[in-house]
Scaffold this active site. Structure first.
Site, PDB file in Angstrom:
ATOM      1  N   CYS A  45       0.839  -1.201   0.000  1.00  0.00           N
ATOM      2  CA  CYS A  45       0.000   0.000   0.000  1.00  0.00           C
ATOM      3  C   CYS A  45       0.872   1.248   0.000  1.00  0.00           C
ATOM      4  O   CYS A  45       0.689   2.156   0.797  1.00  0.00           O
ATOM      5  CB  CYS A  45      -0.949  -0.008   1.197  1.00  0.00           C
ATOM      6  SG  CYS A  45      -2.319   1.165   1.027  1.00  0.00           S
ATOM      7  N   HIS A 132       5.832  -3.664 -12.571  1.00  0.00           N
ATOM      8  CA  HIS A 132       7.206  -3.622 -13.083  1.00  0.00           C
ATOM      9  C   HIS A 132       7.682  -5.063 -13.153  1.00  0.00           C
ATOM     10  O   HIS A 132       7.465  -5.839 -12.221  1.00  0.00           O
ATOM     11  CB  HIS A 132       8.101  -2.795 -12.160  1.00  0.00           C
ATOM     12  CG  HIS A 132       9.527  -2.671 -12.621  1.00  0.00           C
ATOM     13  ND1 HIS A 132       9.867  -2.440 -13.941  1.00  0.00           N
ATOM     14  CD2 HIS A 132      10.704  -2.746 -11.945  1.00  0.00           C
ATOM     15  CE1 HIS A 132      11.192  -2.367 -14.046  1.00  0.00           C
ATOM     16  NE2 HIS A 132      11.717  -2.559 -12.856  1.00  0.00           N
ATOM     17  N   SER A 414      12.291   4.473  -7.162  1.00  0.00           N
ATOM     18  CA  SER A 414      12.510   3.161  -6.551  1.00  0.00           C
ATOM     19  C   SER A 414      13.975   2.985  -6.170  1.00  0.00           C
ATOM     20  O   SER A 414      14.859   3.689  -6.677  1.00  0.00           O
ATOM     21  CB  SER A 414      12.108   2.055  -7.533  1.00  0.00           C
ATOM     22  OG  SER A 414      13.000   2.040  -8.639  1.00  0.00           O
TER      23      SER A 414
END
Length: 491
Positions: A45, A132, A414
């Site tokens: 989340c 991804h 990321s």
């Protein structure tokens, strides 16, 4: 587990790298109906997890969140975000067995642990979704043969995915089905419904492959999207201060300059960005960009080669196993740079001033975008994919620098992107130092004076800019994004 891409023969590798088809809007006439009445369980989340879930729920889907027992017991941020937004939350054991689609939206480095945990709990014939494909392509994760594996990859941060949906629009999206896991032939129907539920079909969807998405995504984020912006920020700041510019002014010119410059890029490509310059400045920016491309081409090619071969991924995963020692060291060193620690400038810098005094920055953007695009295409990636992973995402990353400098960029992206960013920027900064030493007055921090230009030279230059392949494909793809809101430019 073996790198999936490296298990393919050359013909298969080229076929998957080159998979890219722009899908027609009529292909999404059924919207999200294929998933309506089915249970979708999201694992994770964070920004993508929450915002995709909100969009999917608003599109009529049954959404719940599976979290680790500790996250629920300790009421961690993921639990709070899900419950505060009215979602059903449960443990893996409670929710996964009844899920028709399990969507794994955790960070890359957690994917293997998550998949190893949820896979035994998934019912026969269920589907597993990613945004991804690193876990499938680079890690080589093996998924049970009865499970359908799909990907829906929005080409924007999670917050943008939500904001564009609320405006009745969406963000450009890549979708794919893993060819090793489509037992019932329903993978594309699932992916299309998921993409429609997030609003992506309103902004343009590319049918791609896990391989093409991963290899192009890694290349874009390492080079132009993050690495070039970081290297450019550090080099330009040091050059300005070295020449006597107030550090606070220099910091603001760079911090907000990338955002201002790339807003023009977003609206009208490299053509519009260059058109914001005076004619003498445009000629100089073009010349600088050509020099930069010649210098940096081998570095861009090395990054692409290491991504294709799996060398990059194996190095990064070794750092994961070593508690991110390299990543954390590089992050700490970046935080101590002169650019990151410079004082804030309280004065106003006008929009055009960013262009007039940022000729070198514009040249860096042009060179980086074109090099990333060209290098990807030369490696077999289709132009549309290369565009989305270079020019399209650049304004979004520049916007993070405008918020809190490089720190914010590296927090938002990321860990995979951050690791690749450091690899590139640490190589690029020393590579460009001799070039920086040869700059002329007006290249950075001062405007180039107006003056006469050769009409034929200007004509040929304008034609060269407009005829580049990225401008041709960009014009087509931007036609599907005309409603996307303008990124706010800070002053």
């Amino acid at each position: 587990m073996a790198n999936y891409f490296n298990t393919l023969n050359l013909r298969q590798q080229l076929a998957q790298l080159g998979k890219c088809r722009f899908m027609g809007r009529d292909e999404f006439a059924d919207g999200a109906s294929y998933l309506q009445g089915k249970k979708v369980v999201i694992v994770g989340c964070g920004a993508q997890g929450l915002n995709q879930g909100l969009n999917m729920r608003d599109s009529g889907l049954d959404i719940s969140y599976a979290l680790r027992k500790e996250a629920i017991a300790e009421k961690r941020a993921s639990w709070r975000k899900a419950t505060e937004n009215g979602f059903k939350v449960g443990t893996y054991e409670e929710l996964i067995p009844q899920a028709d689609l399990v969507v794994n939206l955790t960070p890359d480095k957690q994917h293997s642990d998550v998949v190893h945990t949820v896979q035994p709990l998934m019912k026969d014939g269920a589907a597993l979704g990613y945004s991804h494909g690193f876990n499938i392509v680079e890690v080589g994760e093996q998924i049970r043969k009865d499970i359908t594996v799909v990907m829906v990859a929005p080409k924007c941060p999670g917050t943008e995915v939500r904001e564009e949906y609320k405006r009745g629009f969406g963000v450009p999206t890549l979708i794919a089905v893993h060819p090793e896991n489509d037992p019932k032939g329903e993978g594309m129907a699932i992916a299309k419904a998921w993409a429609a539920a997030t609003g992506g079909h309103r902004a343009g969807v590319l049918e791609s492959s896990f391989v093409a998405e991963v290899k192009s995504d890694l290349m874009g984020e390492q080079t132009i999207l993050c690495g070039m912006l970081q290297a450019g920020s550090l080099l330009c700041f040091d050059k300005l201060v070295e020449e006597g510019t107030d550090p606070a002014y220099a910091e603001k010119l760079i911090q907000f300059g990338w955002e201002t410059i790339t807003e023009a890029l977003k609206q009208g490509g490299i053509t519009l960005m260059m058109d914001r310059l005076s004619n003498p400045a445009k000629l100089r920016a073009y010349a600088l960009s050509e020099q930069l491309k010649e210098i940096m081409a081998p570095l861009f090619q090395k990054h692409m080669d290491d991504i294709i071969s799996g060398e990059f991924s194996s190095g990064m995963m070794a750092d994961w196993a070593n508690d991110d020692k390299k990543l954390l060291t590089w992050r700490e060193e970046t935080g101590k740079t002169a650019f990151e620690t410079a004082p804030q400038y309280e004065g106003k810098i006008g929009e055009q001033e960013y262009f007039d005094k940022g000729v070198l920055m514009i040249a860096m953007v042009k060179a980086g975008v074109e090099l990333a695009f060209e290098t990807m295409v030369d490696s077999g990636i289709i132009e549309e994919s290369a565009y989305y992973e270079s020019l399209h995402e650049l304004p979004l990353i520049a916007n993070t620098i405008a918020r809190k400098r490089l720190y914010e960029m590296n927090v938002v992206i990321s860990d995979t992107a951050e690791y690749g960013n450091y690899l590139f920027s640490y190589a690029c900064v020393p590579l460009l130092k001799p070039f920086m030493a040869e700059l002329q007055p007006g290249d950075l921090g001062k405007a180039i004076p107006e003056g006469a230009v050769d009409n034929a030279q200007l004509r040929d230059l304008n034609e060269a800019i407009r005829s580049h392949a990225i401008e041709q494909v960009g014009k087509k793809l931007r036609g599907y994004m005309t409603d996307m809101k303008r990124i706010a430019v800070a002053g």
